[in-house]
Scaffold this motif. Sequence first.
Motif, PDB file in Angstrom:
ATOM      1  N   PRO A   1      16.087  -4.796  -7.894  1.00 53.89           N
ATOM      2  CA  PRO A   1      16.954  -3.906  -8.364  1.00 53.89           C
ATOM      3  C   PRO A   1      16.827  -3.855  -9.989  1.00 53.89           C
ATOM      4  CG  PRO A   1      18.312  -5.682  -7.152  1.00 53.89           C
ATOM      5  CD  PRO A   1      16.628  -6.018  -7.155  1.00 53.89           C
ATOM      6  N   GLN A   2      15.909  -4.388 -10.582  1.00 51.25           N
ATOM      7  CA  GLN A   2      15.503  -4.514 -11.857  1.00 51.25           C
ATOM      8  C   GLN A   2      14.844  -3.269 -12.049  1.00 51.25           C
ATOM      9  OE1 GLN A   2      15.016  -6.862 -10.043  1.00 51.25           O
ATOM     10  NE2 GLN A   2      12.633  -6.939 -10.547  1.00 51.25           N
ATOM     11  N   ASP A   3      13.929  -2.815 -11.039  1.00 48.25           N
ATOM     12  CA  ASP A   3      13.265  -1.861 -11.044  1.00 48.25           C
ATOM     13  C   ASP A   3      13.681  -0.400 -11.248  1.00 48.25           C
ATOM     14  OD1 ASP A   3      10.239  -3.349 -11.303  1.00 48.25           O
ATOM     15  OD2 ASP A   3      11.548  -4.222  -9.478  1.00 48.25           O
ATOM     16  N   THR A   4      13.199   0.480 -11.956  1.00 47.26           N
ATOM     17  CA  THR A   4      13.865   1.704 -12.224  1.00 47.26           C
ATOM     18  C   THR A   4      13.969   2.507 -10.822  1.00 47.26           C
ATOM     19  OG1 THR A   4      12.986   1.955 -14.138  1.00 47.26           O
ATOM     20  CG2 THR A   4      13.668   4.172 -13.090  1.00 47.26           C
ATOM     21  N   ALA A   5      13.091   2.747 -10.027  1.00 47.09           N
ATOM     22  CA  ALA A   5      13.242   3.259  -8.803  1.00 47.09           C
ATOM     23  C   ALA A   5      14.358   2.767  -7.693  1.00 47.09           C
ATOM     24  CB  ALA A   5      11.789   3.550  -8.204  1.00 47.09           C
ATOM     25  N   VAL A   6      14.033   1.557  -7.612  1.00 46.85           N
ATOM     26  CA  VAL A   6      15.128   0.826  -6.896  1.00 46.85           C
ATOM     27  C   VAL A   6      16.609   1.052  -7.488  1.00 46.85           C
ATOM     28  CG1 VAL A   6      15.681  -1.355  -5.835  1.00 46.85           C
ATOM     29  CG2 VAL A   6      13.433  -0.740  -5.965  1.00 46.85           C
ATOM     30  N   ALA A   7      16.629   0.765  -8.723  1.00 46.04           N
ATOM     31  CA  ALA A   7      17.821   1.057  -9.423  1.00 46.04           C
ATOM     32  C   ALA A   7      18.557   2.381  -8.969  1.00 46.04           C
ATOM     33  CB  ALA A   7      17.973   0.639 -10.763  1.00 46.04           C
ATOM     34  N   HIS A   8      17.722   3.388  -9.083  1.00 45.52           N
ATOM     35  CA  HIS A   8      17.987   4.728  -9.123  1.00 45.52           C
ATOM     36  C   HIS A   8      18.338   5.255  -7.666  1.00 45.52           C
ATOM     37  CE1 HIS A   8      18.382   8.900 -10.210  1.00 45.52           C
ATOM     38  NE2 HIS A   8      17.481   9.145  -9.464  1.00 45.52           N
ATOM     39  N   GLY A   9      17.704   4.602  -6.774  1.00 49.94           N
ATOM     40  CA  GLY A   9      18.096   4.762  -5.440  1.00 49.94           C
ATOM     41  C   GLY A   9      19.408   4.041  -4.981  1.00 49.94           C
ATOM     42  N   LEU A  10      19.623   3.074  -5.532  1.00 49.54           N
ATOM     43  CA  LEU A  10      21.077   2.364  -5.289  1.00 49.54           C
ATOM     44  C   LEU A  10      22.300   2.888  -5.791  1.00 49.54           C
ATOM     45  CD1 LEU A  10      19.782  -1.269  -5.790  1.00 49.54           C
ATOM     46  CD2 LEU A  10      20.472  -0.114  -3.584  1.00 49.54           C
ATOM     47  N   ARG A  11      21.926   4.016  -6.770  1.00 44.90           N
ATOM     48  CA  ARG A  11      23.255   4.568  -7.260  1.00 44.90           C
ATOM     49  C   ARG A  11      23.840   5.595  -6.037  1.00 44.90           C
ATOM     50  NH1 ARG A  11      20.661   6.268 -12.762  1.00 44.90           N
ATOM     51  NH2 ARG A  11      19.482   4.209 -13.009  1.00 44.90           N
TER      52      ARG A  11
ATOM     53  N   THR B   1       0.771  -1.078  -0.072  1.00 41.58           N
ATOM     54  CA  THR B   1       0.153   0.025  -0.128  1.00 41.58           C
ATOM     55  C   THR B   1       0.911   1.267   0.085  1.00 41.58           C
ATOM     56  OG1 THR B   1      -0.199  -0.003   2.499  1.00 41.58           O
ATOM     57  CG2 THR B   1      -1.971  -1.244   1.112  1.00 41.58           C
ATOM     58  N   ALA B   2       2.058   1.326   0.501  1.00 44.59           N
ATOM     59  CA  ALA B   2       2.828   2.344   0.633  1.00 44.59           C
ATOM     60  C   ALA B   2       3.964   2.755  -0.894  1.00 44.59           C
ATOM     61  CB  ALA B   2       3.840   2.159   2.040  1.00 44.59           C
ATOM     62  N   THR B   3       3.793   1.505  -1.533  1.00 49.62           N
ATOM     63  CA  THR B   3       4.513   1.641  -3.006  1.00 49.62           C
ATOM     64  C   THR B   3       4.329   3.040  -3.787  1.00 49.62           C
ATOM     65  OG1 THR B   3       4.908  -0.592  -2.922  1.00 49.62           O
ATOM     66  CG2 THR B   3       5.273   0.532  -4.802  1.00 49.62           C
ATOM     67  N   PRO B   4       3.068   3.163  -4.018  1.00 50.05           N
ATOM     68  CA  PRO B   4       2.669   4.507  -4.656  1.00 50.05           C
ATOM     69  C   PRO B   4       3.299   5.901  -3.980  1.00 50.05           C
ATOM     70  CG  PRO B   4       1.036   2.843  -4.818  1.00 50.05           C
ATOM     71  CD  PRO B   4       1.778   2.411  -3.827  1.00 50.05           C
ATOM     72  N   ALA B   5       3.085   5.901  -2.678  1.00 46.22           N
ATOM     73  CA  ALA B   5       3.452   7.026  -2.284  1.00 46.22           C
ATOM     74  C   ALA B   5       5.159   7.261  -2.336  1.00 46.22           C
ATOM     75  CB  ALA B   5       2.733   7.154  -0.738  1.00 46.22           C
ATOM     76  N   LEU B   6       5.570   6.273  -1.801  1.00 50.66           N
ATOM     77  CA  LEU B   6       7.201   5.972  -1.724  1.00 50.66           C
ATOM     78  C   LEU B   6       7.690   6.329  -3.221  1.00 50.66           C
ATOM     79  CD1 LEU B   6       8.024   3.125   0.397  1.00 50.66           C
ATOM     80  CD2 LEU B   6       8.160   5.573   0.825  1.00 50.66           C
ATOM     81  N   LEU B   7       7.307   5.861  -4.163  1.00 46.90           N
ATOM     82  CA  LEU B   7       7.630   6.054  -5.613  1.00 46.90           C
ATOM     83  C   LEU B   7       7.480   7.569  -6.067  1.00 46.90           C
ATOM     84  CD1 LEU B   7       6.461   2.952  -7.458  1.00 46.90           C
ATOM     85  CD2 LEU B   7       8.861   3.463  -6.819  1.00 46.90           C
ATOM     86  N   ALA B   8       6.375   8.074  -5.358  1.00 47.33           N
ATOM     87  CA  ALA B   8       6.001   9.467  -5.834  1.00 47.33           C
ATOM     88  C   ALA B   8       6.864  10.559  -4.958  1.00 47.33           C
ATOM     89  CB  ALA B   8       4.526   9.751  -5.653  1.00 47.33           C
ATOM     90  N   SER B   9       7.570  10.236  -3.904  1.00 54.08           N
ATOM     91  CA  SER B   9       8.373  10.988  -3.073  1.00 54.08           C
ATOM     92  C   SER B   9       9.921  10.750  -3.654  1.00 54.08           C
ATOM     93  CB  SER B   9       7.892  10.694  -1.499  1.00 54.08           C
ATOM     94  OG  SER B   9       8.217   9.646  -1.025  1.00 54.08           O
ATOM     95  N   GLN B  10      10.123  10.000  -4.325  1.00 56.57           N
ATOM     96  CA  GLN B  10      11.599   9.752  -4.440  1.00 56.57           C
ATOM     97  C   GLN B  10      12.090  10.921  -5.266  1.00 56.57           C
ATOM     98  OE1 GLN B  10      12.537   6.597  -7.409  1.00 56.57           O
ATOM     99  NE2 GLN B  10      14.650   6.435  -6.250  1.00 56.57           N
ATOM    100  N   ARG B  11      13.168  11.277  -4.789  1.00 57.19           N
ATOM    101  CA  ARG B  11      13.969  12.546  -5.467  1.00 57.19           C
ATOM    102  C   ARG B  11      14.596  12.322  -6.700  1.00 57.19           C
ATOM    103  NH1 ARG B  11      14.591  16.860  -1.488  1.00 57.19           N
ATOM    104  NH2 ARG B  11      12.824  16.694   0.084  1.00 57.19           N
ATOM    105  N   ALA B  12      14.775  13.333  -7.478  1.00 59.06           N
ATOM    106  CA  ALA B  12      15.576  13.214  -8.641  1.00 59.06           C
ATOM    107  C   ALA B  12      16.990  12.741  -8.454  1.00 59.06           C
ATOM    108  CB  ALA B  12      15.747  14.633  -9.296  1.00 59.06           C
TER     109      ALA B  12
END
Length: 97
Positions: free
Chosen positions: A87-97, A44-55
């Motif tokens: 890690p294959q998902d865009t948001a996770v991959a971007h957060g791991l950089r 349930t938190a996934t959409p809110a977390l994805l929306a709050s990820q920074r550039a």
Amino acid sequence: MLAESLLAGRSRPGGPGPSDWYLPPSYGAAETGSAIAPHRASRTATPALLASQRADGGWPRIPDEPYSSPTATGLALTALTASGLGPQDTAVAHGLR
């Protein structure tokens, strides 16, 4: 089963359940999601977390904070992986950089 129901009941649509002692919404999502995954409430938190990820790939401690927090970012990544992203998902991959 009782604990799962209690934790799932604390989740709310569009965001994680509240945290009792740490500000980032990612904390409640990470702790609850890790405990009840793969229960649907862990997602349930996934959409809110994805929306709050920074550039920059991170997450802030609190909304509108001008910078990303390493701790909030780690917690958000924990919650996202508990929800089934990897890690294959865009948001996770971007957060791991």
